[in-house]
Design an enzyme around this catalytic site. Structure first.
Site, PDB file in Angstrom:
ATOM      1  N   GLU A 182       2.828  -4.705   4.690  1.00  0.00           N
ATOM      2  CA  GLU A 182       2.967  -5.949   6.632  1.00  0.00           C
ATOM      3  C   GLU A 182       3.577  -7.300   6.612  1.00  0.00           C
ATOM      4  OE1 GLU A 182       0.086  -4.722   4.665  1.00  0.00           O
ATOM      5  OE2 GLU A 182      -1.015  -3.653   6.405  1.00  0.00           O
TER       6      GLU A 182
ATOM      7  N   CYS B 283      -0.130  -4.199   1.684  1.00  0.00           N
ATOM      8  CA  CYS B 283       0.825  -3.981   1.396  1.00  0.00           C
ATOM      9  C   CYS B 283       1.574  -3.424   1.484  1.00  0.00           C
ATOM     10  CB  CYS B 283       0.100  -2.046   0.663  1.00  0.00           C
ATOM     11  SG  CYS B 283       0.500  -1.440   2.819  1.00  0.00           S
TER      12      CYS B 283
END
Length: 888
Positions: free
Chosen positions: A495, A493
């Site tokens: 990183e 999402c």
């Protein structure tokens, strides 16, 4: 007073009476529309086919070299996957033989099935009396199988499995008892001296879940270079050559690695060829000439790709998709991102367009088919992980923009088409992220704005320069240069993940394409609940919800704010230390029992070194982190205590403890079935706590450009981002900070009592990491930006800001330009990430009441987009409650 509030949280003018819809609306191609119709009819389904053949082959090879045994088991699984081609598909292959299919991996953890064995058996026996057609008529939950019906048994609150497959599933699970990564890791993590603290942290949900066996891979970026350049046949040849070179050498582990890789590639080859056979069979049965031709083309393509590199853009897209699924099939994975796919595939696209063998319409149709395939991906894990963390999402993040190897803009025509299909074929996957850089062309940015305005929440807008600073700072000791940092992308999402430039040669022309060059970048300590930890500090080590002790008494009187701060830091450090040690043991068990093979052979420099990911074969390995949730509620609570207890002496800590235990005189969220501050209901004793609750809510709140609370936020960030470097990962590398909520702010909020900032028991925390708590950002977006950038975002792997804007505020061309300038203003201040819901809150409330009428409605949660009807009510309530900006 019957409710805390009767309205939505709005900044600016009140909206019109008519509920507004996003202004941008485009239709998908007929093919994609038909495929999405199939998707909406499908349910998330589990199969035991792959685990059966995997486990059977594994059992036959007792005594074999572990990595070779693992490869043989994977090969058996791939060779026995039933090929299924759905009507109208141009891209084929999936995780299982269901459209929304997945399967359990008991070699990672079988404990869930063992614990649920009696329940599943009982349901399997009793459910025969239920009407089977009820399974297909469920409305709420979309494709989630939330309860057992007819011949289908619900697992993990999401997946349906046929009743007749339950005995096989349980038999396989029993085989893996005491052999799985979970069981072996647990046996050894119990040797950690403070293990009882770790267990207490898990029971209290201060820590959300273990990472070693739940999701050991993912939150990383794929690298498609080797199959695109050499094909399966070329990769097999390389492994064969290396086997001959290293056999009998002092480093025999390389021999076993190359043999294991060769076996895995042989399994993939057969998997491709089975799809060729299925396509040819369907062609013989097909009466429609056009569909028959498509089946034959698929057969030819799968035969070719079973050995050779792609011939054209269509081949390349199919091969990319196939290897993406292959990696997903070797582990329980969430957040396997295709990365900068538009730049990876651009050489094929450019050549085919120039030669006239591809046109814009065909490219759009293929890209829409790709979106559908990514949306079909399901991740099988426990309910706490799939629902509590992932909300059913798989986080396949496709990134746009950024820079080339030479530092120039990486934008291209194919990325424009990717954005176009993100509009016309609006699906949750792959989600999109714009790697914003000042060098990007206005055309791409405005297309990104057009896409964001459709209301799906993508693309998210991410600061390219901040990410590169983080990478050079944290991976520099492994050789990361600024040039190499330009190859980065988002894994999962949000990183930040290292990448490398790979030299793809096509028709004699060399292109440097970006791809991931590190393992999972979000493993280690998974989600520490900061507000819950503060609660335990206030009650001297006790979890008052369960009545169980988490830590030994901290020994502080808490007579000053400084003592409170020191006590909190002490408990946080204790948590990080024990969880790091235990997670290192779990990941060591994973790399020994279930080493990555498909993903390893794709990541530089595993093939060159002859080492898998778990043996530090990747180019970059500093990938373990410490994840947190609830920062804004922690900081607001500290500000409230500092102001009301230590400075103004309005209340004592004892009075705050009483108010917290009494939930400030309100019913709990669970009692009333609402999980945000909207609609909370008081008890008769509310008047006893009215003043303390009022002053708690009125205390300075983050998000308003208020130095009082922003300084607390800054102090926390500087301490946290620095202290995590003191802890070492399994790979003996320093850990780093990670700040995302995903969906954890709902379940973690559910187990946390009322907090000193005025939040009530069981309600969700603020989302993201620098988002304001819903309704507390009173001074507009630019004040929120000033608060959010009160610290250096490059010190953390990420930061996360979510905003909700009414469609009327960004309407038209002028609205689009104003919207882009808003985004630029935040990123130029040093913000790392911002994402938007362009939606009327009243529409969300209507969809919550009547989900059947809003099956395709999507919202942005925290780093991902998901269908509204497949989100839990706690997350729905939180999204509704977010401040809605009527003016920007």
């Amino acid at each position: 007073m019957n409710k805390i509030t009767e309205t939505y949280n709005i900044f600016g003018k009140q909206p019109d009476e008519v509920i507004s819809s996003p202004e941008v609306s485009k239709e998908p191609t007929a093919r994609a529309s038909g495929l999405m119709a199939l998707y909406f009819e499908a349910k998330s389904s589990a199969s035991v086919e792959f685990p059966y053949w995997y486990s059977r082959r594994w059992a036959e090879l007792d005594g074999e070299i572990p990595i070779v045994r693992r490869a043989e088991a994977l090969k058996a699984g791939f060779e026995h996957l039933t090929p299924v081609i759905f009507p109208g598909e141009l891209l084929v292959m999936g995780k299982a033989n269901y459209l929304r299919g997945s399967y359990p991996m008991p070699w990672l953890s079988e404990s869930y099935f063992m614990a649920a064995e009696d329940v599943m058996y009982q349901e399997a026996l009793q459910s025969g009396k239920l009407s089977a057609d009820k399974v297909t008529t469920w409305g709420k939950g979309g494709g989630n199988v939330t309860k057992s019906e007819g011949n289908v048994i619900s697992i993990a609150g999401k997946f349906g499995i046929r009743k007749e497959e339950i005995p096989a599933l349980l038999r396989i699970a029993r085989y893996w008892k005491d052999k799985s990564v979970d069981d072996v890791g647990h046996k050894y993590e119990m040797m950690v001296p403070a293990y009882e603290v770790k267990e207490a942290l898990m029971r209290s949900v201060i820590c959300m879940f273990d990472s070693g066996y739940t999701l050991p891979q993912g939150r990383e970026v794929m690298n498609y270079y080797y199959p695109l350049q050499f094909g399966i046949g070329g990769m097999k040849s390389y492994c064969g050559e290396m086997i001959r070179e290293v056999a009998g050498s002092p480093d025999m582990d390389r021999l076993y690695y190359y043999k294991a890789s060769l076996l895995t590639l042989e399994g993939l080859e057969q998997w491709f060829l089975h799809y060729e056979e299925e396509a040819r069979l369907l062609a013989t049965l097909e009466k429609d000439a056009k569909q028959k031709e498509e089946y034959l083309n698929i057969a030819d393509r799968m035969n070719w790709l079973s050995q050779k590199p792609p011939r054209d853009f269509y081949d390349a897209l199919q091969l990319v998709w196939s290897f993406h699924v292959a990696v997903l099939n070797e582990d329980a994975i969430s957040g396997l991102s295709p990365g900068r796919l538009g730049q990876v595939l651009y050489p094929f696209y450019k050549r085919d367009m120039e030669k006239g063998i591809l046109d814009r319409n065909k490219a759009i149709e293929l890209l829409e088919c790709m979106r559908v395939k990514f949306t079909e991906i399901d991740c099988f894990a426990s309910m706490g992980v799939v629902g509590g963390v992932l909300s059913g999402n798989t986080f396949n993040n496709l990134c746009l923009g950024g820079l080339k190897k030479d530092g120039s803009s990486a934008a291209n025509e194919l990325e424009m088409l990717i954005l176009e299909t993100g509009i016309s074929c609006a699906t949750p996957q792959p989600t999109l992220s714009m790697l914003y850089d000042e060098k990007l062309p206005e055309e791409l940015l405005m297309k990104g704005i057009e896409c964001t305005k459709i209301g799906t929440g993508y693309p998210a807008w991410v600061n390219n320069q901040v990410a590169m600073e983080f990478l050079v700072d944290n991976y520099g000791h492994e050789g990361m240069s600024m040039e190499e940092a330009r190859a980065w992308a988002i894994g999962g999402c949000l990183e930040t993940s290292p990448g490398s430039w790979m030299p793809l040669t096509l028709d004699g022309v060399e292109y440097y394409i970006p791809g991931g060059s590190a393992p999972a970048t979000s493993v280690g300590v998974h989600f520490l609940s900061l507000p819950k930890l503060l609660e335990v500090v206030l009650f001297d080590g006790m979890d008052m919800r369960t009545g169980q002790r988490v830590f030994q008494p901290h020994g502080f009187d808490l007579d000053s704010y400084d003592e409170l701060w020191e006590a909190f830091k002490d408990y946080f450090a204790q948590s990080v230390e024990v969880l790091t040690l235990c997670n290192n043991i779990q990941h060591d068990a994973w790399r020994k029992i279930s080493p990555s093979l498909v993903n390893s052979m794709l990541k530089p420099d595993c093939l060159a070194k002859g080492k898998d990911i778990g043996q530090k074969g990747c180019r970059y390995n500093t990938t373990f982190n410490v994840e947190i949730c609830g920062t804004t509620n922690l900081v607001n609570s500290l500000a409230s205590l500092k102001k009301n207890v230590y400075e103004n002496t309005e209340f004592s800590l004892a009075e705050y403890r009483d108010a917290i235990l009494a939930n400030f005189g309100y019913k709990t969220a669970r009692e009333i079935g609402s999980y945000s501050l909207i609609d909370q209901q008081p008890r008769e004793e509310y008047m006893n706590f009215k003043r303390i609750h009022k002053l708690s809510q009125e205390a300075p709140k983050f998000g308003n450009d208020n130095p009082y609370v922003d300084e607390i936020f800054k102090n926390w960030e500087e301490w946290y981002c620095d202290m995590v470097h003191d802890y070492r990962s399994l790979y003996d590398e320093p850990m780093y900070a990670c700040q995302i909520s995903v969906s954890t702010h709902a379940p973690m909020g559910a187990v946390t009592l009322a907090t000193p900032d005025g939040r009530l028991s069981g309600t969700t925390f603020a989302d993201g990491s620098v988002s304001a708590y819903p309704g507390t950002d009173k001074n507009g977006p630019y004040a929120l930006f000033n608060s959010a950038t009160c610290w250096d975002h490059s010190k953390s792997q990420n930061s996360q800001l979510n905003m909700k804007i009414h469609p009327s505020a960004v309407k038209g061309r002028d609205g689009s330009r104003k919207f882009l300038e808003l985004i630029r203003a935040y990123l130029r201040k040093g913000g790392f990430h911002v994402q938007f819901n362009i939606v009327d809150s009243r529409m969300l409330k209507k969809a919550q009441a009547d989900p059947d009428q809003f099956r395709g409605l999507m919202v942005r949660v925290a780093g991902f987009t998901q269908y509204w009807v497949e989100l839990g009510k706690a997350i729905q309530d939180e999204v509704i409650a977010r401040t809605e900006y009527e003016e920007v």
